[in-house]
Write an enzyme that holds these catalytic residues in place. Structure first.
Site, PDB file in Angstrom:
ATOM      1  N   GLY A  60      -2.696  15.592   2.752  1.00  0.00           N
ATOM      2  CA  GLY A  60      -1.938  15.688   3.989  1.00  0.00           C
ATOM      3  C   GLY A  60      -0.480  16.044   3.740  1.00  0.00           C
ATOM      4  O   GLY A  60       0.299  16.164   4.674  1.00  0.00           O
ATOM      5  N   HIS A  61      -0.112  16.197   2.464  1.00  0.00           N
ATOM      6  CA  HIS A  61       1.276  16.523   2.126  1.00  0.00           C
ATOM      7  C   HIS A  61       1.398  17.941   1.574  1.00  0.00           C
ATOM      8  O   HIS A  61       2.384  18.276   0.931  1.00  0.00           O
ATOM      9  CB  HIS A  61       1.822  15.534   1.103  1.00  0.00           C
ATOM     10  CG  HIS A  61       1.661  14.119   1.495  1.00  0.00           C
ATOM     11  ND1 HIS A  61       2.142  13.644   2.692  1.00  0.00           N
ATOM     12  CD2 HIS A  61       1.053  13.071   0.891  1.00  0.00           C
ATOM     13  CE1 HIS A  61       1.843  12.352   2.794  1.00  0.00           C
ATOM     14  NE2 HIS A  61       1.175  11.985   1.714  1.00  0.00           N
ATOM     15  N   LYS A 109       4.289   8.133  -6.398  1.00  0.00           N
ATOM     16  CA  LYS A 109       5.145   7.777  -5.268  1.00  0.00           C
ATOM     17  C   LYS A 109       4.985   6.280  -4.995  1.00  0.00           C
ATOM     18  O   LYS A 109       3.887   5.735  -5.092  1.00  0.00           O
ATOM     19  CB  LYS A 109       4.782   8.602  -4.027  1.00  0.00           C
ATOM     20  CG  LYS A 109       4.989  10.098  -4.267  1.00  0.00           C
ATOM     21  CD  LYS A 109       5.072  10.940  -3.001  1.00  0.00           C
ATOM     22  CE  LYS A 109       3.798  10.965  -2.194  1.00  0.00           C
ATOM     23  NZ  LYS A 109       2.575  11.243  -2.962  1.00  0.00           N
ATOM     24  N   ASP A 114      -0.921   3.690  -4.189  1.00  0.00           N
ATOM     25  CA  ASP A 114      -0.741   4.639  -5.295  1.00  0.00           C
ATOM     26  C   ASP A 114      -0.419   3.902  -6.586  1.00  0.00           C
ATOM     27  O   ASP A 114      -1.006   4.185  -7.639  1.00  0.00           O
ATOM     28  CB  ASP A 114       0.398   5.619  -4.971  1.00  0.00           C
ATOM     29  CG  ASP A 114       0.030   6.580  -3.855  1.00  0.00           C
ATOM     30  OD1 ASP A 114      -0.256   6.103  -2.742  1.00  0.00           O
ATOM     31  OD2 ASP A 114       0.019   7.801  -4.093  1.00  0.00           O
ATOM     32  N   HIS A 223       3.844   9.233   6.190  1.00  0.00           N
ATOM     33  CA  HIS A 223       2.519   8.819   6.670  1.00  0.00           C
ATOM     34  C   HIS A 223       2.660   8.188   8.043  1.00  0.00           C
ATOM     35  O   HIS A 223       1.992   7.213   8.349  1.00  0.00           O
ATOM     36  CB  HIS A 223       1.894   7.773   5.751  1.00  0.00           C
ATOM     37  CG  HIS A 223       1.916   8.140   4.313  1.00  0.00           C
ATOM     38  ND1 HIS A 223       2.872   7.692   3.442  1.00  0.00           N
ATOM     39  CD2 HIS A 223       1.086   8.933   3.596  1.00  0.00           C
ATOM     40  CE1 HIS A 223       2.620   8.187   2.238  1.00  0.00           C
ATOM     41  NE2 HIS A 223       1.563   8.937   2.302  1.00  0.00           N
TER      42      HIS A 223
END
Ligand code: ADP
Ligand code: ADP
Ligand code: MG
Ligand code: MG
Ligand code: MG
Ligand code: MG
Lengths: 334, 191, 334, 191
Positions: A60-61, A109, A114, A223
């Site tokens: 999504g990035h 990140k 993560d 997000h």
């Protein structure tokens, strides 16, 4: 559920289809690691003898992270589900494929998902005697930093971290040298964002938050995490002032320092607006006697179709860093 | 006492609760997180089911390991490594003791180690810990623990970004953990 | 008037501020021609002895056209008002600045405004004894071509035209050779688009058309021109089928031919969707035994913040063209 | 008979009509064009005003040239070179004749040459042509010419992309040309 107006097939297949589309569109740069959603440089010969650089995170990035795979930047990248960390087995596969005997450096990140998933992958790789070091990027100054919380989020500044460690690795730096570089640079990379609309995760089917037709939100994450203030929409000039002030409060801007600047579109913001924002930014920096020595404007770390902009300043206290930033790369998206 | 059979039943029951409350869990994750906890847990439980289905006459350790790997390799979100580590720790311990209380305790220790959270940080720890330390596990114990996260300020996970604004919302991981232990109570012969 | 939710200042200043922001962000590639909204390569030394390539058109298509200024691609580009051709005086200034004695080649998109304004500029330049040739790109197959109408529109395929004539010019081709190349290539470049939402011109303040929450439109142009059919939103697979069929009806796809493919985001469509579309496209081309030899996916010819995708096929009947496409360039956006 | 003074009045009057109907012209341009004709003409007329203001004691030719350059250098859209060329042609002719009918006729020829449109293509030509050929210019002539564009199918300009769907809409350039000639009628002493 409301129909999601997106060019997709089944929402649960977006990541695997996207990864497939990307590697088949750009076979000269990257290829899939079999049975994963991880991707690695396709010019494996030129990776020999170099430290591997592995990054990744939720999808999504785009173009992050796989768009930065290639000579001079990332060796491999792992794509998790949308806005969700990849899993340890996938990260481990990327580490293994990226290792050329000199170890692997992870750019992570700072999100608990993560951090924990990359951590578990690191454990697995170390069992294989692969040397692994990592940096946890936390450039988003919208979030209060504190020992008692998760700390700051990693956002667009991560791309600059990819760039410098990738350049160092390509020039033959050791794992320890790369770790030192990343640790030295990290505190000098700061980012702050403003959103005009939120992103819709395909599987969720509705936006992460809603802003009124004339409302914006400062300090949002990538997000749809909420920010620090909502306001009526302002002119680009005033947005720049707000974001620069916030960066200045965090780390006073120094007229005699050299800065690299990343103006980052969040996905749905046209380049037209990004260039106008840059115009106002350069005016206001000039008024503070600051002239960036390096600048990028475009969509680098997006949030699906969120409208908004983030501003990253990288205070180049070490003059080597500028050389790493301008070092040539061969990637889809830098 | 946990057995292969009742542990499978427990996890199948948990699967159903996740399936039923998927949207609710994601909704809880929206104001103070990123709105995906239900989807994450659903993906994880599908992984657990697949992973359990691949087993042939497993012992309890193999079963716990399969559950852990199902979660770890499918979730990705923070909840994946946390639930996964909990079940991995249970896998390690279950050759020594099969008492639910003991296994929950090592699971809790795994979660705390993996995520660095402690009691009061508004995370799943705030359900695991009271449950692990309760002399008798009841739905009231669970409900009280889940409800207590509402007034806490988050110190770990995404919700911590909100600072004081995280107060007033249930923690989604606490709610899903509540389902896990409710499923446990509902499974005959475990407690 | 309703507030336009954009990162801008005064709507009437968007173009001048955007041009300013762009040139100041990327001084290594381009600079402004004084008193115009035209931009030219900043590495003027390396332009010497080469035919100048000048393009341009309305603004709102960023990174087109100025993002393609640089070694190996455009010499200069002129930015008109949003969705409005630049004026002859500005185009003339760009031609003059781009001319190095070997003449200037104009890449014009087929809109009556663009054609007439570039035409007037050509007249002015010829009065100065500058040799000027041009190509009018008309790749949009959504519009019926006919001698009795304006003919097809110029859309994303224009970027491929920029690429090949730019590469030829950099390799020293003459004005006549470039004209021949452009004319030969033109009929082999075909584009078709689908829109999920329309663009809003800042000065207008409302979208050019409105689609219902579940509606899409095939065949739209890059200025919110209406298309040929509205339908309920489809899967990416079905969109690809529709667009490929349309291209195939126009010029039957040949299994033994080499194709270059441009998947172009219209501004607000995330790369995620573009990669998924590419995945389906490559599947469906493979089913026809067609494997593209060159592919690009991204935002190249946008329509402000329109959501949608266009698909361009370039049938490489001359094998030289692939070399031009892969010829290295130094630009902001290629 | 056109003079410097009444031509300035004519254009000032046209400016006001464009200002007043700017949004309407852009609206007309929306279903069959790109929705900017009002904005284009407004920008052009601001250019004309500025360009006229810079003149010092101009003769009629200098005035027409200034009007043309104002339009050509500010509009950009199709209407810019078309109106601009019309006034450039008037500038060339006006040393020979100052009769409105003659000048409109050379303007029309310029538009046709620049744009390649002919009568019936649903463009501004469909107003310029009946006006140029009318024995007496009246508001009825103009209104009828403008209205007639509604049922035409566009063959030139953006509207031509729509094929048959261009039928049923007034042509925006025809409407703005109607304002130009209405302004002419309203200016005393020209006709
Ligand atoms: N460091 C941590 N320690 C314990 N639990 C945590 C930690 N971080 C997050 N959590 C739990 O995980 C839940 C969120 O899970 P989920 O939404 O699936 O992951 P993500 O936050 O990555 O989207 C939170 O509600 C919280 O209970
Ligand atoms: N080739 C042409 N010949 C004559 N008039 C034309 C031609 N093309 C366009 N026009 C006129 O221009 C008008 C549109 O002007 P405008 O909207 O300002 O320009 P654009 O179409 O570039 O946006 C049309 O309504 C029509 O009257
Ligand atoms: Mg998540
Ligand atoms: Mg979550
Ligand atoms: Mg226009
Ligand atoms: Mg128009």
């Amino acid at each position: 559920m409301k129909i999601v107006k997106k060019i997709i097939n089944e929402p649960q297949n977006v990541v695997s289809e996207m990864v497939d589309g990307l590697v088949r569109s750009y076979p000269q740069y990257l290829e899939k690691i079999p049975d994963t959603e991880a991707m690695i440089r396709s010019d494996s010969a030129s990776m020999k003898g170099k430290v591997g650089i592995v990054s990744g995170g939720g999808s999504g990035h785009e173009p992050s992270h796989a768009g930065f795979i290639g000579k001079g930047m990332l060796t491999a990248a792992v794509a998790g589900q949308v806005f969700t960390s990849p899993t340890p087995d996938q990260i481990y596969a990327a580490i293994k494929a990226a290792d050329q005997g000199r170890g692997v450096f992870l750019v992570i990140k700072n999100y608990s998902g993560d951090v924990m998933n990359f951590d578990m992958a690191k454990d697995l790789a170390e069992l294989d005697d692969i040397k692994v070091k990592s940096i946890i990027v936390n450039d988003d100054i919208a979030v209060e930093d504190s020992l008692y919380t998760q700390g700051r989020r990693g956002v667009a500044g991560t791309v600059l971290m990819h760039k410098i460690v990738g350049a160092a690795a390509d020039q033959g730096a050791s794992l320890a040298e790369i770790e030192t570089l990343a640790e030295k640079a990290l505190p000098h990379i700061s980012t702050i964002a403003v959103a005009l609309s939120a992103a819709t995760v395909p599987e969720v089917g509705k936006p992460g938050f809603t802003l009124a037709d004339d409302e914006i939100e400062y300090g949002v994450g990538i997000h749809s995490e909420p920010g620090y203030r909502r306001e009526k929409i302002k002119t680009s000039q005033k947005l720049v002032t707000e974001l620069l002030d916030k960066l200045d409060q965090n780390q006073p801007l120094q007229a005699d320092h050299q800065y690299a600047v990343l103006v980052n579109g969040m996905g749905a913001t046209p380049l037209m607006e990004q260039y106008i924002f840059s115009h106002d930014l350069l005016d206001q920096l000039a008024a503070k006697n600051i002239k960036p020595v390096f600048m990028k404007v475009g969509n680098y770390m997006t949030s699906i179709e969120m409208a908004g902009i983030s501003l990253t300043l990288f205070d180049l206290v070490d003059s080597e860093w500028l050389k790493y930033l301008t070092y040539p790369v061969e990637t889809v998206a830098w | 006492m946990l057995t292969v059979e009742n542990t499978q039943k427990w996890l199948n029951n948990f699967y159903q609760k996740i399936e039923e409350h998927k949207d609710y869990l994601s909704e809880l994750d929206t104001p103070i997180g990123d709105g995906d906890h239900g989807n994450n847990m659903m993906r994880g439980m599908v992984g657990v089911k697949e992973s359990m289905a691949r087993l042939q006459n497993p012992d309890l350790q193999a079963l716990f390991k399969a559950i852990a790997m199902g979660l770890i390799s499918k979730v990705g979100g923070a909840s994946g490594p946390l639930y996964g580590t909990a079940f991995l720790e249970m896998a390690k311990k279950c050759t020594e003791t099969q008492a639910a209380a003991d296994l929950i305790l090592v699971g809790l220790a795994g979660i705390k180690k993996r995520g660095g959270a402690t009691e009061g940080d508004k995370t799943m720890v705030d359900v695991w810990s009271p449950v692990a330390h309760s002399s008798q596990l009841t739905t009231e114990v669970i409900a009280a623990a889940v409800a207590a996260t509402k007034d806490m300020q988050a110190k770990k996970g995404r919700a911590s970004y909100l600072g004081e604004r995280s107060i007033g919302h249930l923690d989604p991981g606490a709610v899903s953990s509540g389902y896990l232990f409710t499923a446990l109570i509902e499974t005959e012969g475990i407690l």
